[in-house]
Design a protein around this motif. Structure first.
Motif, PDB file in Angstrom:
ATOM      1  N   ASP A 164       7.682   8.233  -2.306  1.00 12.49           N
ATOM      2  CA  ASP A 164       8.265   7.510  -3.173  1.00 12.49           C
ATOM      3  C   ASP A 164       9.045   9.163  -3.925  1.00 12.49           C
ATOM      4  OD1 ASP A 164       8.826   5.166  -2.221  1.00 12.49           O
ATOM      5  OD2 ASP A 164       7.329   4.052  -3.724  1.00 12.49           O
ATOM      6  N   ARG A 165       7.093   9.829  -4.021  1.00 18.11           N
ATOM      7  CA  ARG A 165       8.034  11.050  -4.985  1.00 18.11           C
ATOM      8  C   ARG A 165       8.387  11.966  -4.287  1.00 18.11           C
ATOM      9  NH1 ARG A 165       5.709  16.304  -5.677  1.00 18.11           N
ATOM     10  NH2 ARG A 165       5.343  16.782  -8.008  1.00 18.11           N
ATOM     11  N   ALA A 166       8.146  12.217  -2.666  1.00 16.12           N
ATOM     12  CA  ALA A 166       8.649  13.326  -2.308  1.00 16.12           C
ATOM     13  C   ALA A 166       9.975  12.573  -1.646  1.00 16.12           C
ATOM     14  CB  ALA A 166       7.195  13.175  -0.446  1.00 16.12           C
ATOM     15  N   LEU A 195      -6.202  10.991   1.008  1.00 11.37           N
ATOM     16  CA  LEU A 195      -5.366  10.364   1.077  1.00 11.37           C
ATOM     17  C   LEU A 195      -5.522   9.235   0.704  1.00 11.37           C
ATOM     18  CD1 LEU A 195      -3.584   8.423   3.808  1.00 11.37           C
ATOM     19  CD2 LEU A 195      -5.175   8.158   5.046  1.00 11.37           C
ATOM     20  N   ARG A 196      -7.128   8.907   0.232  1.00 11.03           N
ATOM     21  CA  ARG A 196      -7.489   7.266  -0.332  1.00 11.03           C
ATOM     22  C   ARG A 196      -7.153   7.810  -1.331  1.00 11.03           C
ATOM     23  NH1 ARG A 196     -13.758   6.324   2.046  1.00 11.03           N
ATOM     24  NH2 ARG A 196     -12.715   5.295   4.321  1.00 11.03           N
ATOM     25  N   MET A 197      -6.897   9.066  -2.584  1.00 12.02           N
ATOM     26  CA  MET A 197      -6.725   9.241  -3.408  1.00 12.02           C
ATOM     27  C   MET A 197      -5.231   9.120  -4.420  1.00 12.02           C
ATOM     28  SD  MET A 197      -8.791  13.262  -3.516  1.00 12.02           S
ATOM     29  CE  MET A 197      -8.630  13.621  -4.742  1.00 12.02           C
ATOM     30  N   ILE A 198      -4.138   9.342  -3.292  1.00 11.53           N
ATOM     31  CA  ILE A 198      -2.788   9.072  -3.386  1.00 11.53           C
ATOM     32  C   ILE A 198      -3.101   7.530  -3.262  1.00 11.53           C
ATOM     33  CG2 ILE A 198      -0.378   9.315  -2.707  1.00 11.53           C
ATOM     34  CD1 ILE A 198      -1.739  12.403  -1.759  1.00 11.53           C
ATOM     35  N   ARG A 199      -3.751   6.905  -2.574  1.00 13.27           N
ATOM     36  CA  ARG A 199      -3.517   5.421  -2.209  1.00 13.27           C
ATOM     37  C   ARG A 199      -3.468   4.892  -3.734  1.00 13.27           C
ATOM     38  NH1 ARG A 199      -5.518   4.037   4.151  1.00 13.27           N
ATOM     39  NH2 ARG A 199      -2.727   4.729   5.256  1.00 13.27           N
ATOM     40  N   ALA A 200      -4.812   5.337  -3.857  1.00 20.28           N
ATOM     41  CA  ALA A 200      -5.813   4.793  -5.408  1.00 20.28           C
ATOM     42  C   ALA A 200      -4.749   4.916  -6.349  1.00 20.28           C
ATOM     43  CB  ALA A 200      -6.964   5.218  -5.434  1.00 20.28           C
ATOM     44  N   GLY A 201      -3.959   6.110  -7.088  1.00 22.89           N
ATOM     45  CA  GLY A 201      -2.942   5.861  -8.125  1.00 22.89           C
ATOM     46  C   GLY A 201      -3.634   7.274  -8.476  1.00 22.89           C
ATOM     47  N   MET A 216       1.011  -0.969   0.187  1.00 19.45           N
ATOM     48  CA  MET A 216      -0.143  -0.172  -0.316  1.00 19.45           C
ATOM     49  C   MET A 216       0.698   1.322   0.196  1.00 19.45           C
ATOM     50  SD  MET A 216      -2.859   0.552   2.550  1.00 19.45           S
ATOM     51  CE  MET A 216      -2.493   0.948   3.846  1.00 19.45           C
ATOM     52  N   LYS A 217       0.695   1.922  -1.399  1.00 17.24           N
ATOM     53  CA  LYS A 217       1.644   3.502  -1.196  1.00 17.24           C
ATOM     54  C   LYS A 217       1.232   4.271   0.794  1.00 17.24           C
ATOM     55  CE  LYS A 217       1.026   4.425  -6.158  1.00 17.24           C
ATOM     56  NZ  LYS A 217       0.516   6.022  -7.028  1.00 17.24           N
ATOM     57  N   ARG A 218       2.363   4.953   1.277  1.00 15.84           N
ATOM     58  CA  ARG A 218       2.339   5.640   2.159  1.00 15.84           C
ATOM     59  C   ARG A 218       2.167   7.075   1.597  1.00 15.84           C
ATOM     60  NH1 ARG A 218       7.930   4.463   5.120  1.00 15.84           N
ATOM     61  NH2 ARG A 218       7.107   5.523   6.531  1.00 15.84           N
ATOM     62  N   VAL A 219       2.128   7.894   2.415  1.00 14.03           N
ATOM     63  CA  VAL A 219       1.736   9.123   2.179  1.00 14.03           C
ATOM     64  C   VAL A 219       2.331  10.336   2.831  1.00 14.03           C
ATOM     65  CG1 VAL A 219      -0.349  11.046   2.063  1.00 14.03           C
ATOM     66  CG2 VAL A 219      -0.789   8.763   0.792  1.00 14.03           C
ATOM     67  N   ALA A 220       2.962  11.097   2.341  1.00 14.80           N
ATOM     68  CA  ALA A 220       3.919  12.138   2.931  1.00 14.80           C
ATOM     69  C   ALA A 220       3.352  13.658   3.736  1.00 14.80           C
ATOM     70  CB  ALA A 220       4.968  12.695   2.670  1.00 14.80           C
ATOM     71  N   ILE A 221       3.304  14.062   4.467  1.00 13.68           N
ATOM     72  CA  ILE A 221       2.789  15.298   4.423  1.00 13.68           C
ATOM     73  C   ILE A 221       4.259  16.683   4.331  1.00 13.68           C
ATOM     74  CG2 ILE A 221       1.465  17.071   6.133  1.00 13.68           C
ATOM     75  CD1 ILE A 221       0.553  14.706   6.817  1.00 13.68           C
TER      76      ILE A 221
END
Length: 419
Positions: free
Chosen positions: A246-248, A175-181, A1-6
């Protein structure tokens, strides 16, 4: 699952017109409540609120932009600008189609004189056209679209309207939008300004507002106190820039924290009251912790919804004790609303600033005005002054009129990206 950074945070609140000043106000225990200035409240049953001070939309945003925006929208655009600037996201940095906006807000209110004029016209058989700019200023979708266009974000634009849970829902859906790609980057948060005659009158008639504090407004918001008697309306905006981890990392971004979990439920109880047994708040917290892949005993700090109404504070305390069991006694729990009042759709954004600051500095903002603890509410509410404590995982709560509950989990990124 993608991780999300602030990677960026912007704020306009009763404690300051940027994120850093707001954080300092929270940790210093500075009150932001004063006599109402947004309209003449001299004949109203409640005459105090937590208002934004010293915000000049023309100077901050430019005259041509400021004239298009309502009071609340001005706060939102300024907070979004700060978040984008802090994250150093450039318009050419990646595809515009992978950048989205998800904001919570309330539909704009007409001024009393305007309503009276419209009523007089209708009764006299006169129907006047309204300028498009006037209508658009009250349109919730306009603010998100304006911010998206301003920053070159052409991905999904989502508007949330879940009252006091709004900012938490918006951040969770980001968060969900980023995880969903669907997106690599999402601007998410909330904005509001319910310090209007209609809102103050309406909440006063409901008996929801703290009354009788005109001579000592800073003491009016008293979450978890035995003598609490309602919440204090506030205003402002908080916007976060969420980014694919990963982008961050690849672009060397400064990461404030990881946004790790989200849960949302509905009480299905009463429109204005929290259920005495903790209801859907229990499940929202459990879902957020589970979504983060964590366990309750790993949470160090709960940023409470903590409005100062008798029912909400009791219900939230019951819910926290049910979710955390024996670990509840080891938690720090505090309510920023004791200082900022209730920013309604933006309230969870202030709670997130408290969470991010605690993760970064090891200081937990206090619950001010808590001099007479309610013996039935027996958690550690960090009374009066900030507390030094190492914090790795924080749960943020937001519960709303209508029964919507939303919880978020944020945690330290030590060792993950440059911070």
């Amino acid at each position: 699952m993608k991780r999300v950074a602030i990677t960026g945070v912007g704020a306009v609140t009763p404690l300051g017109n940027d994120m850093a000043t707001t954080w300092r106000g929270l940790v210093d225990g500075r009150g932001g409540i004063s006599a109402l200035r947004t309209f003449d409240a001299s004949t109203f049953p409640v005459r105090i609120a937590a208002q934004v001070n010293g915000f000049d939309a023309v100077r901050r945003l430019g005259r041509s932009t400021a004239r298009k925006l309502s009071r609340a929208a001005g706060f939102a655009v300024a907070a979004a600008d700060e978040a984008v600037r802090a994250a150093d996201v450039q318009p050419t940095d990646g595809s515009q189609w992978c950048k989205g906006v998800c904001l919570a807000g309330t539909v704009g209110r007409a001024e009393l004189t305007e309503l009276v004029g419209m009523a007089e016209d209708v009764l006299a058989g006169r129907y006047r056209r309204q300028a498009p700019a006037v209508v658009v200023r009250r349109d919730q979708s306009f603010v998100s679209a304006f911010i998206a266009r301003r920053h070159g974000f052409a991905g999904p634009v989502v508007n949330i309207s879940t009252a006091c849970a709004g900012a938490a829902n918006a951040v969770g859906e980001g968060l969900r939008m980023i995880r969903a790609g669907e997106c690599d980057v999402v601007l998410a948060g909330g904005y509001d300004s319910l310090t209007t005659w209609l809102d103050v009158l309406g909440f006063s008639l409901l008996g929801a507002l703290a009354a009788g504090w005109e001579n000592d407004p800073a003491a009016a918001s008293r979450p978890f106190s035995a003598d609490r008697n309602g919440f204090v309306l506030g205003e402002g905006a908080v916007v976060l820039l969420l980014e694919d981890w990963d982008r961050a990392h690849a672009r060397g971004a400064t990461v404030h924290a990881e946004l790790a979990g989200y849960g949302s439920t509905l009480n299905a109880y009463r429109v204005t009251d929290s259920p005495p047994d903790g209801g859907g708040a229990i499940e929202a917290m459990r879902l957020a912790i589970q979504d983060a892949g964590a366990r309750p005993n790993l949470v160090d700090y709960v940023v409470a919804h903590g409005t100062g109404t008798p029912g909400n504070d009791a219900s939230e305390t019951v819910a926290i004790k049910e979710v955390f069991g024996e670990h509840a006694g080891a938690l720090c729990v505090s309510s920023p609303k004791s200082m900022t009042g209730h920013l309604t759709s933006a309230a969870a954004g202030v709670n997130l600033i408290a969470a991010l600051g605690a993760l970064r500095t090891g200081l937990i903002p206090p619950t001010v005005n808590l001099r007479r603890p309610d013996p039935a509410l027996d958690l550690d509410f960090v009374p009066l002054t900030a507390r030094a404590r190492q914090v790795e995982t924080v749960l943020v709560n937001a519960f709303a009129f209508g029964g919507t509950n939303a919880s978020l989990v944020v945690r330290s990124t030590r060792g993950g990206c440059r911070d």
